[in-house]
Design a protein around this motif. Structure first.
Motif, PDB file in Angstrom:
ATOM      1  N   ALA A 181       1.331  -0.839   0.313  1.00 17.08           N
ATOM      2  CA  ALA A 181       0.027   0.080   0.304  1.00 17.08           C
ATOM      3  C   ALA A 181       0.374   1.336   0.137  1.00 17.08           C
ATOM      4  O   ALA A 181       0.149   2.476   0.190  1.00 17.08           O
ATOM      5  N   GLY A 182       2.189   0.773   0.041  1.00 18.69           N
ATOM      6  CA  GLY A 182       2.555   2.343  -0.185  1.00 18.69           C
ATOM      7  C   GLY A 182       3.409   2.860   1.012  1.00 18.69           C
ATOM      8  O   GLY A 182       3.544   3.736   1.646  1.00 18.69           O
ATOM      9  N   VAL A 183       2.808   1.786   2.101  1.00 18.13           N
ATOM     10  CA  VAL A 183       3.531   2.617   3.868  1.00 18.13           C
ATOM     11  C   VAL A 183       4.437   1.957   4.224  1.00 18.13           C
ATOM     12  O   VAL A 183       4.551   0.408   4.422  1.00 18.13           O
ATOM     13  N   GLY A 184       5.330   2.451   5.017  1.00 20.47           N
ATOM     14  CA  GLY A 184       6.390   1.913   5.447  1.00 20.47           C
ATOM     15  C   GLY A 184       6.529   2.168   7.322  1.00 20.47           C
ATOM     16  O   GLY A 184       5.937   2.702   7.719  1.00 20.47           O
ATOM     17  N   ALA A 185       6.995   1.322   7.672  1.00 20.66           N
ATOM     18  CA  ALA A 185       7.022   0.893   8.940  1.00 20.66           C
ATOM     19  C   ALA A 185       7.665   0.634   9.834  1.00 20.66           C
ATOM     20  O   ALA A 185       9.049  -0.139   9.234  1.00 20.66           O
ATOM     21  N   ARG A 186       8.124   1.102  10.638  1.00 19.41           N
ATOM     22  CA  ARG A 186       9.091   1.239  11.971  1.00 19.41           C
ATOM     23  C   ARG A 186       9.127  -0.676  12.508  1.00 19.41           C
ATOM     24  O   ARG A 186       7.740  -0.347  13.091  1.00 19.41           O
ATOM     25  N   LEU A 187      10.602  -1.199  13.402  1.00 23.28           N
ATOM     26  CA  LEU A 187       9.857  -2.262  14.886  1.00 23.28           C
ATOM     27  C   LEU A 187      10.473  -1.205  15.669  1.00 23.28           C
ATOM     28  O   LEU A 187      11.286  -1.148  16.166  1.00 23.28           O
ATOM     29  N   PRO A 188       9.626  -1.517  16.219  1.00 21.87           N
ATOM     30  CA  PRO A 188       9.952  -1.144  18.060  1.00 21.87           C
ATOM     31  C   PRO A 188      11.119  -2.077  18.868  1.00 21.87           C
ATOM     32  O   PRO A 188      11.051  -3.091  17.850  1.00 21.87           O
ATOM     33  N   GLY A 189      11.649  -1.649  20.103  1.00 18.99           N
ATOM     34  CA  GLY A 189      12.291  -2.328  20.264  1.00 18.99           C
ATOM     35  C   GLY A 189      12.458  -3.243  21.386  1.00 18.99           C
ATOM     36  O   GLY A 189      11.116  -3.363  21.167  1.00 18.99           O
ATOM     37  N   PRO A 190      13.105  -3.733  22.346  1.00 17.78           N
ATOM     38  CA  PRO A 190      12.373  -4.918  23.288  1.00 17.78           C
ATOM     39  C   PRO A 190      11.633  -4.448  24.873  1.00 17.78           C
ATOM     40  O   PRO A 190      10.574  -4.968  24.787  1.00 17.78           O
ATOM     41  N   GLY A 191      11.700  -3.127  24.490  1.00 27.49           N
ATOM     42  CA  GLY A 191      10.621  -2.456  25.687  1.00 27.49           C
ATOM     43  C   GLY A 191       9.564  -2.796  25.316  1.00 27.49           C
ATOM     44  O   GLY A 191       8.708  -2.504  25.822  1.00 27.49           O
ATOM     45  N   ALA A 192       8.824  -3.325  24.246  1.00 31.03           N
ATOM     46  CA  ALA A 192       7.845  -3.546  23.139  1.00 31.03           C
ATOM     47  C   ALA A 192       7.163  -4.840  23.433  1.00 31.03           C
ATOM     48  O   ALA A 192       6.178  -5.163  22.698  1.00 31.03           O
ATOM     49  N   ALA A 193       7.741  -5.589  24.327  1.00 32.48           N
ATOM     50  CA  ALA A 193       7.330  -6.576  24.367  1.00 32.48           C
ATOM     51  C   ALA A 193       6.284  -6.958  24.590  1.00 32.48           C
ATOM     52  O   ALA A 193       5.800  -7.768  24.052  1.00 32.48           O
ATOM     53  N   CYS A 194       5.947  -6.661  25.724  1.00 28.11           N
ATOM     54  CA  CYS A 194       4.858  -7.596  26.465  1.00 28.11           C
ATOM     55  C   CYS A 194       3.884  -5.741  26.713  1.00 28.11           C
ATOM     56  O   CYS A 194       3.977  -4.756  27.297  1.00 28.11           O
ATOM     57  N   CYS A 195       2.608  -5.283  25.672  1.00 32.38           N
ATOM     58  CA  CYS A 195       1.383  -4.156  25.866  1.00 32.38           C
ATOM     59  C   CYS A 195       0.755  -4.415  27.612  1.00 32.38           C
ATOM     60  O   CYS A 195       0.720  -3.047  28.155  1.00 32.38           O
ATOM     61  N   GLY A 196       0.834  -5.728  28.142  1.00 32.20           N
ATOM     62  CA  GLY A 196       0.446  -5.673  29.778  1.00 32.20           C
ATOM     63  C   GLY A 196      -1.225  -6.530  29.635  1.00 32.20           C
ATOM     64  O   GLY A 196      -2.100  -6.237  30.431  1.00 32.20           O
ATOM     65  N   ALA A 197      -2.243  -6.778  28.091  1.00 33.22           N
ATOM     66  CA  ALA A 197      -3.115  -6.773  28.185  1.00 33.22           C
ATOM     67  C   ALA A 197      -3.665  -7.644  28.729  1.00 33.22           C
ATOM     68  O   ALA A 197      -5.053  -8.212  29.562  1.00 33.22           O
ATOM     69  N   LEU A 198      -2.885  -8.972  29.170  1.00 29.33           N
ATOM     70  CA  LEU A 198      -3.147  -9.932  29.618  1.00 29.33           C
ATOM     71  C   LEU A 198      -3.128 -10.047  31.382  1.00 29.33           C
ATOM     72  O   LEU A 198      -3.862 -10.450  32.286  1.00 29.33           O
ATOM     73  N   HIS A 199      -2.038  -9.718  31.582  1.00 31.76           N
ATOM     74  CA  HIS A 199      -1.556  -8.967  33.361  1.00 31.76           C
ATOM     75  C   HIS A 199      -2.946  -7.800  33.506  1.00 31.76           C
ATOM     76  O   HIS A 199      -3.383  -8.398  34.903  1.00 31.76           O
ATOM     77  N   THR A 200      -3.735  -6.900  33.053  1.00 31.77           N
ATOM     78  CA  THR A 200      -5.071  -6.537  32.846  1.00 31.77           C
ATOM     79  C   THR A 200      -5.751  -7.330  33.901  1.00 31.77           C
ATOM     80  O   THR A 200      -6.639  -6.763  34.313  1.00 31.77           O
ATOM     81  N   HIS A 201      -6.284  -8.132  32.556  1.00 29.16           N
ATOM     82  CA  HIS A 201      -7.802  -9.313  32.842  1.00 29.16           C
ATOM     83  C   HIS A 201      -7.463 -10.447  34.154  1.00 29.16           C
ATOM     84  O   HIS A 201      -8.243 -10.004  34.507  1.00 29.16           O
ATOM     85  N   ALA A 202      -5.889 -10.714  34.487  1.00 30.96           N
ATOM     86  CA  ALA A 202      -5.147 -11.199  35.696  1.00 30.96           C
ATOM     87  C   ALA A 202      -5.669 -10.552  36.912  1.00 30.96           C
ATOM     88  O   ALA A 202      -6.257 -11.263  37.989  1.00 30.96           O
ATOM     89  N   GLY A 203      -6.045  -8.925  36.356  1.00 31.60           N
ATOM     90  CA  GLY A 203      -6.146  -8.353  38.356  1.00 31.60           C
ATOM     91  C   GLY A 203      -4.247  -8.103  38.772  1.00 31.60           C
ATOM     92  O   GLY A 203      -4.745  -7.485  39.448  1.00 31.60           O
ATOM     93  N   LEU A 204      -3.655  -7.722  37.507  1.00 31.74           N
ATOM     94  CA  LEU A 204      -2.175  -7.115  37.813  1.00 31.74           C
ATOM     95  C   LEU A 204      -2.193  -6.285  37.626  1.00 31.74           C
ATOM     96  O   LEU A 204      -1.422  -5.990  36.599  1.00 31.74           O
ATOM     97  N   ALA A 205      -2.415  -5.723  38.408  1.00 32.63           N
ATOM     98  CA  ALA A 205      -2.883  -4.135  37.416  1.00 32.63           C
ATOM     99  C   ALA A 205      -1.647  -3.375  37.740  1.00 32.63           C
ATOM    100  O   ALA A 205      -1.476  -2.204  36.647  1.00 32.63           O
ATOM    101  N   GLU A 206      -0.676  -3.409  39.084  1.00 30.18           N
ATOM    102  CA  GLU A 206       0.465  -3.015  38.421  1.00 30.18           C
ATOM    103  C   GLU A 206       1.453  -2.932  37.324  1.00 30.18           C
ATOM    104  O   GLU A 206       2.253  -2.114  36.956  1.00 30.18           O
ATOM    105  N   ASP A 207       1.958  -4.485  37.164  1.00 29.15           N
ATOM    106  CA  ASP A 207       2.052  -5.272  36.297  1.00 29.15           C
ATOM    107  C   ASP A 207       1.949  -4.471  35.111  1.00 29.15           C
ATOM    108  O   ASP A 207       2.710  -4.809  34.045  1.00 29.15           O
ATOM    109  N   ALA A 208       0.875  -4.181  35.044  1.00 30.04           N
ATOM    110  CA  ALA A 208       0.054  -4.433  33.335  1.00 30.04           C
ATOM    111  C   ALA A 208       0.786  -2.710  33.453  1.00 30.04           C
ATOM    112  O   ALA A 208       0.986  -2.305  31.934  1.00 30.04           O
TER     113      ALA A 208
END
Length: 385
Positions: A181-208
């Motif tokens: 589609a003519g769109v170039g994409a950058r990739l993040p570093g290891p800091g973006a390894a996990c967004c925390g979605a599953l932690h939020t669902h589990a109740g681990l709010a501070e980890d999220a």
């Protein structure tokens, strides 16, 4: 218990019952307590009347898939997802800690090398037929994941944790479709390894929250952040609520589902091979949270005859770790989804979330990510051309 539910949010429910048909656990069990208004009633009893946080209350909370199908149906705009997240966080903090095995598994998600190494070992065991069928993993785990290469700097491309380790081929397909589609994409570093979605669902709010801050730091600038996992996209779009800061709100505003983004650039996409009939299964967090399901239809509809399911977007029962924690109820919910797919008359299913793909695969249907299908159609169209 240190209760964290917002009083105004808790008071919004008027008990009208319009949410009931949209709740998968109520549809399966018929139990009022396992419906959104039933769960809110239980929360009110604990918060206002001092009811105990006992085994029954835990069952009421734990059996919620957090699909949030009730939210679009609610005339009072009850933020049920927020209520459920705060309730689980309060229980995990004061009454019933998250099981060690689950906490340990979730902690791995923030360590990409460890996750990839574990995936490679699991893939070898799978090829030796040592992985029990009940373990929810893809049919062909990669021993060595494909390489991802940045293609430009128009957008950021979120890769995440489990999907990057188990289904990186979907990411590769997404990068190719963006490039087409003519769109170039950058990739993040290891800091973006996990967004925390599953932690939020589990109740681990501070980890999220910790993971959310790391994720934000991994995507500097103001370029859009495209996401091909419905659950990750929904979580990242709610960082403003999770962190309560203006910076988080600004970050969330940059996050967009990749299909919705590509639909806006559809005119630049090449023609491709027609894929035939494809049933569209809407992941809950794409349909009910992001409200972005139209993006899949606009993109995939260029290359396939789309078939709509007749179950009004009900959940498939995956729910992150829900299928592991609540296998019986999850299985009943899945059976209803599979019956809907069966009635559609097609064997090809498109689903834009890794958990949903795993939940529905191996049941007599071919389940693929929309990006994989579009990438294949474009590639075959070029060969035929």
């Amino acid at each position: 218990m240190t209760w964290l539910a917002d009083e105004d949010d808790l008071a919004q429910c008027v008990g009208c019952g319009l949410c009931l048909p949209h709740c998968p656990t109520w549809r399966v069990t018929g139990e009022e307590s396992l419906s959104p208004r039933g769960r809110i009633a239980a929360m009110r009893q604990v918060q206002h009347e001092g009811a105990p946080v006992d085994v029954r209350f835990g069952e009421i909370v734990d059996t919620c898939i957090q699909c949030r199908g009730c939210e679009p149906a609610c005339p009072s705009a009850v933020p049920f997802g927020s209520l459920m997240e705060s309730t689980r966080a309060a229980i995990a903090a004061d009454e019933r800690p998250v099981p060690r095995w689950l906490r340990g598994g979730l902690s791995m998600l923030a360590h990409p090398r460890l996750l990839r190494a574990g995936t490679s070992l699991l893939a070898v065991a799978q090829r030796l037929h040592l992985v029990p069928a009940r373990i929810p993993v893809p049919d062909h785990l990669p021993v060595r994941p494909v390489s991802l290469v940045a293609t430009g700097d128009d957008v950021w491309f979120h890769t995440g944790c489990v999907m990057d380790a188990w289904q990186r081929d979907v990411h590769a397909a997404g990068l190719r479709v963006l490039a087409a589609a003519g769109v170039g994409a950058r990739l993040p570093g290891p800091g973006a390894a996990c967004c925390g979605a599953l932690h939020t669902h589990a109740g681990l709010a501070e980890d999220a929250r910790v993971l959310a801050r790391r994720t934000m730091a991994a995507f500097p600038g103001d370029a859009p952040i495209v996401v091909d996992s419905a659950g990750c996209g929904a979580a990242m779009q709610e960082y403003g609520h999770l962190l309560g800061t203006e910076a988080a709100e600004d970050f969330s505003a940059r996050v967009v589902d990749v299909h919705l983004f590509l639909a806006e650039h559809a005119d630049a996409l090449p023609d491709g091979e027609h894929l035939g009939s494809v049933a569209v299964q809407d992941p809950c967090h794409l349909r009910h949270v992001q409200r972005a399901e139209r993006g899949v239809r606009a993109l995939l509809g260029r290359y396939a005859d789309l078939v709509e399911l007749d179950d009004e977007g009900l959940c498939c029962g995956a729910g992150g770790s829900y299928s592991v924690l609540q296998p019986e109820l999850s299985g009943h919910v899945r059976a209803r989804k599979l019956a809907s797919i069966e009635r559609s008359g097609t064997r090809m299913v498109a689903s834009a979330n890794p958990g949903c793909m795993l939940q529905l695969s191996g049941r007599g249907f071919v389940v693929e990510h929309p990006l994989t299908l579009v990438d294949r159609a474009i590639a075959r169209g070029r060969v035929d051309g």
